[in-house]
Design a protein around this motif. Structure first.
Motif, PDB file in Angstrom:
ATOM      1  N   THR A 136      29.168  20.767  -4.987  1.00 50.19           N
ATOM      2  CA  THR A 136      30.386  21.003  -5.764  1.00 50.19           C
ATOM      3  C   THR A 136      30.757  22.480  -5.823  1.00 50.19           C
ATOM      4  OG1 THR A 136      29.072  21.049  -7.771  1.00 50.19           O
ATOM      5  CG2 THR A 136      30.101  18.958  -7.196  1.00 50.19           C
ATOM      6  N   GLN A 137      29.811  23.372  -5.659  1.00 52.74           N
ATOM      7  CA  GLN A 137      30.101  24.799  -5.639  1.00 52.74           C
ATOM      8  C   GLN A 137      29.956  25.268  -4.198  1.00 52.74           C
ATOM      9  OE1 GLN A 137      27.281  26.315  -8.422  1.00 52.74           O
ATOM     10  NE2 GLN A 137      28.547  25.795 -10.177  1.00 52.74           N
ATOM     11  N   THR A 138      31.060  25.215  -3.460  1.00 52.92           N
ATOM     12  CA  THR A 138      30.994  25.466  -2.023  1.00 52.92           C
ATOM     13  C   THR A 138      31.092  26.939  -1.664  1.00 52.92           C
ATOM     14  OG1 THR A 138      33.376  25.208  -1.792  1.00 52.92           O
ATOM     15  CG2 THR A 138      32.024  23.229  -1.546  1.00 52.92           C
ATOM     16  N   ASP A 139      31.559  27.787  -2.562  1.00 51.60           N
ATOM     17  CA  ASP A 139      31.779  29.208  -2.258  1.00 51.60           C
ATOM     18  C   ASP A 139      32.719  29.346  -1.060  1.00 51.60           C
ATOM     19  OD1 ASP A 139      30.072  29.924  -4.312  1.00 51.60           O
ATOM     20  OD2 ASP A 139      28.323  29.891  -2.994  1.00 51.60           O
ATOM     21  N   CYS A 140      33.628  28.418  -0.931  1.00 50.07           N
ATOM     22  CA  CYS A 140      34.562  28.412   0.188  1.00 50.07           C
ATOM     23  C   CYS A 140      35.955  28.138  -0.365  1.00 50.07           C
ATOM     24  CB  CYS A 140      34.158  27.325   1.190  1.00 50.07           C
ATOM     25  SG  CYS A 140      35.210  27.285   2.636  1.00 50.07           S
ATOM     26  N   GLU A 141      36.917  28.893   0.087  1.00 49.24           N
ATOM     27  CA  GLU A 141      38.278  28.750  -0.431  1.00 49.24           C
ATOM     28  C   GLU A 141      38.969  27.474   0.036  1.00 49.24           C
ATOM     29  OE1 GLU A 141      40.493  31.636   2.769  1.00 49.24           O
ATOM     30  OE2 GLU A 141      38.990  32.450   1.398  1.00 49.24           O
ATOM     31  N   TYR A 142      38.477  26.849   1.074  1.00 49.21           N
ATOM     32  CA  TYR A 142      39.132  25.670   1.637  1.00 49.21           C
ATOM     33  C   TYR A 142      38.712  24.361   0.966  1.00 49.21           C
ATOM     34  CZ  TYR A 142      40.297  28.871   5.397  1.00 49.21           C
ATOM     35  OH  TYR A 142      40.760  29.932   6.119  1.00 49.21           O
ATOM     36  N   PHE A 143      37.488  24.290   0.431  1.00 45.83           N
ATOM     37  CA  PHE A 143      36.950  23.029  -0.061  1.00 45.83           C
ATOM     38  C   PHE A 143      36.498  23.163  -1.506  1.00 45.83           C
ATOM     39  CE2 PHE A 143      35.808  23.476   4.459  1.00 45.83           C
ATOM     40  CZ  PHE A 143      36.609  22.480   4.981  1.00 45.83           C
ATOM     41  N   GLU A 144      36.786  22.146  -2.326  1.00 44.23           N
ATOM     42  CA  GLU A 144      36.292  22.164  -3.697  1.00 44.23           C
ATOM     43  C   GLU A 144      34.971  21.413  -3.820  1.00 44.23           C
ATOM     44  OE1 GLU A 144      38.220  18.737  -6.399  1.00 44.23           O
ATOM     45  OE2 GLU A 144      39.648  20.198  -5.656  1.00 44.23           O
ATOM     46  N   ARG A 145      34.752  20.415  -2.970  1.00 45.50           N
ATOM     47  CA  ARG A 145      33.458  19.730  -2.925  1.00 45.50           C
ATOM     48  C   ARG A 145      33.277  19.094  -1.556  1.00 45.50           C
ATOM     49  NH1 ARG A 145      33.414  14.046  -6.194  1.00 45.50           N
ATOM     50  NH2 ARG A 145      34.991  13.084  -4.921  1.00 45.50           N
ATOM     51  N   ILE A 146      32.018  18.925  -1.176  1.00 45.56           N
ATOM     52  CA  ILE A 146      31.693  18.375   0.140  1.00 45.56           C
ATOM     53  C   ILE A 146      30.638  17.289  -0.054  1.00 45.56           C
ATOM     54  CG2 ILE A 146      30.787  18.887   2.433  1.00 45.56           C
ATOM     55  CD1 ILE A 146      31.670  21.792   1.965  1.00 45.56           C
ATOM     56  N   LEU A 147      30.831  16.165   0.634  1.00 42.67           N
ATOM     57  CA  LEU A 147      29.873  15.063   0.593  1.00 42.67           C
ATOM     58  C   LEU A 147      29.193  14.957   1.949  1.00 42.67           C
ATOM     59  CD1 LEU A 147      32.055  12.376  -1.185  1.00 42.67           C
ATOM     60  CD2 LEU A 147      30.294  13.805  -2.202  1.00 42.67           C
ATOM     61  N   PHE A 148      27.866  14.923   1.940  1.00 37.65           N
ATOM     62  CA  PHE A 148      27.088  14.747   3.166  1.00 37.65           C
ATOM     63  C   PHE A 148      26.390  13.395   3.088  1.00 37.65           C
ATOM     64  CE2 PHE A 148      27.295  19.374   2.828  1.00 37.65           C
ATOM     65  CZ  PHE A 148      27.620  19.731   4.123  1.00 37.65           C
ATOM     66  N   LEU A 149      26.543  12.567   4.121  1.00 36.35           N
ATOM     67  CA  LEU A 149      25.834  11.297   4.214  1.00 36.35           C
ATOM     68  C   LEU A 149      24.573  11.531   5.030  1.00 36.35           C
ATOM     69  CD1 LEU A 149      28.833   8.930   4.992  1.00 36.35           C
ATOM     70  CD2 LEU A 149      27.745   9.366   2.807  1.00 36.35           C
ATOM     71  N   VAL A 150      23.431  11.222   4.444  1.00 36.33           N
ATOM     72  CA  VAL A 150      22.143  11.479   5.082  1.00 36.33           C
ATOM     73  C   VAL A 150      21.837  10.357   6.076  1.00 36.33           C
ATOM     74  CG1 VAL A 150      19.682  11.836   4.666  1.00 36.33           C
ATOM     75  CG2 VAL A 150      21.358  12.674   3.023  1.00 36.33           C
ATOM     76  N   LYS A 151      21.407  10.734   7.277  1.00 34.55           N
ATOM     77  CA  LYS A 151      21.010   9.745   8.276  1.00 34.55           C
ATOM     78  C   LYS A 151      19.809   8.964   7.756  1.00 34.55           C
ATOM     79  CE  LYS A 151      22.477  12.286  12.358  1.00 34.55           C
ATOM     80  NZ  LYS A 151      22.014  12.897  13.618  1.00 34.55           N
ATOM     81  N   PRO A 152      19.751   7.668   8.076  1.00 34.31           N
ATOM     82  CA  PRO A 152      18.638   6.843   7.559  1.00 34.31           C
ATOM     83  C   PRO A 152      17.257   7.370   7.926  1.00 34.31           C
ATOM     84  CG  PRO A 152      20.320   5.462   8.559  1.00 34.31           C
ATOM     85  CD  PRO A 152      20.711   6.878   8.835  1.00 34.31           C
ATOM     86  N   GLU A 153      17.099   7.985   9.093  1.00 34.04           N
ATOM     87  CA  GLU A 153      15.773   8.470   9.488  1.00 34.04           C
ATOM     88  C   GLU A 153      15.326   9.686   8.685  1.00 34.04           C
ATOM     89  OE1 GLU A 153      18.675   9.919  12.759  1.00 34.04           O
ATOM     90  OE2 GLU A 153      18.316   8.050  11.717  1.00 34.04           O
TER      91      GLU A 153
END
Length: 86
Positions: free
Chosen positions: A13-30
């Motif tokens: 939620t704290q991206t330190d980036c002016e373009y994005f307010e939050r980023i979601l990463f989907l973790v690979k099953p392995e």
């Protein structure tokens, strides 16, 4: 349609980036067994990797400009050739 998916998600939620307010990463099953701290560390390293790609609108305008330029060039060539044909 809604599917039932069992996935591990890392949210930054704290991206330190002016373009994005939050980023979601989907973790690979392995990698689902990797510790949360290591996943968050990796995700924060990638959270603001660079400028986002050009929007689809920009690419569309580039294609339109290329088509119009090609049409004008073709018309110019035809006009020049018509002067030399009796």
């Amino acid at each position: 349609m809604i599917k039932g998916v069992n996935r591990q998600v890392v949210e930054i939620t704290q991206t330190d980036c002016e373009y994005f307010e939050r980023i979601l990463f989907l973790v690979k099953p392995e990698f689902a067994t990797v510790s949360e701290g290591k996943l968050r560390e990796r995700a924060s390293m990638m959270s603001c990797a660079g400028k986002p790609p050009a929007t689809r609108i920009n690419r569309r305008w580039q294609r339109i400009a290329a088509m119009v330029g090609s049409a004008l060039a073709g018309a110019l060539i035809c006009g020049i050739l018509m002067q030399f044909i009796p």
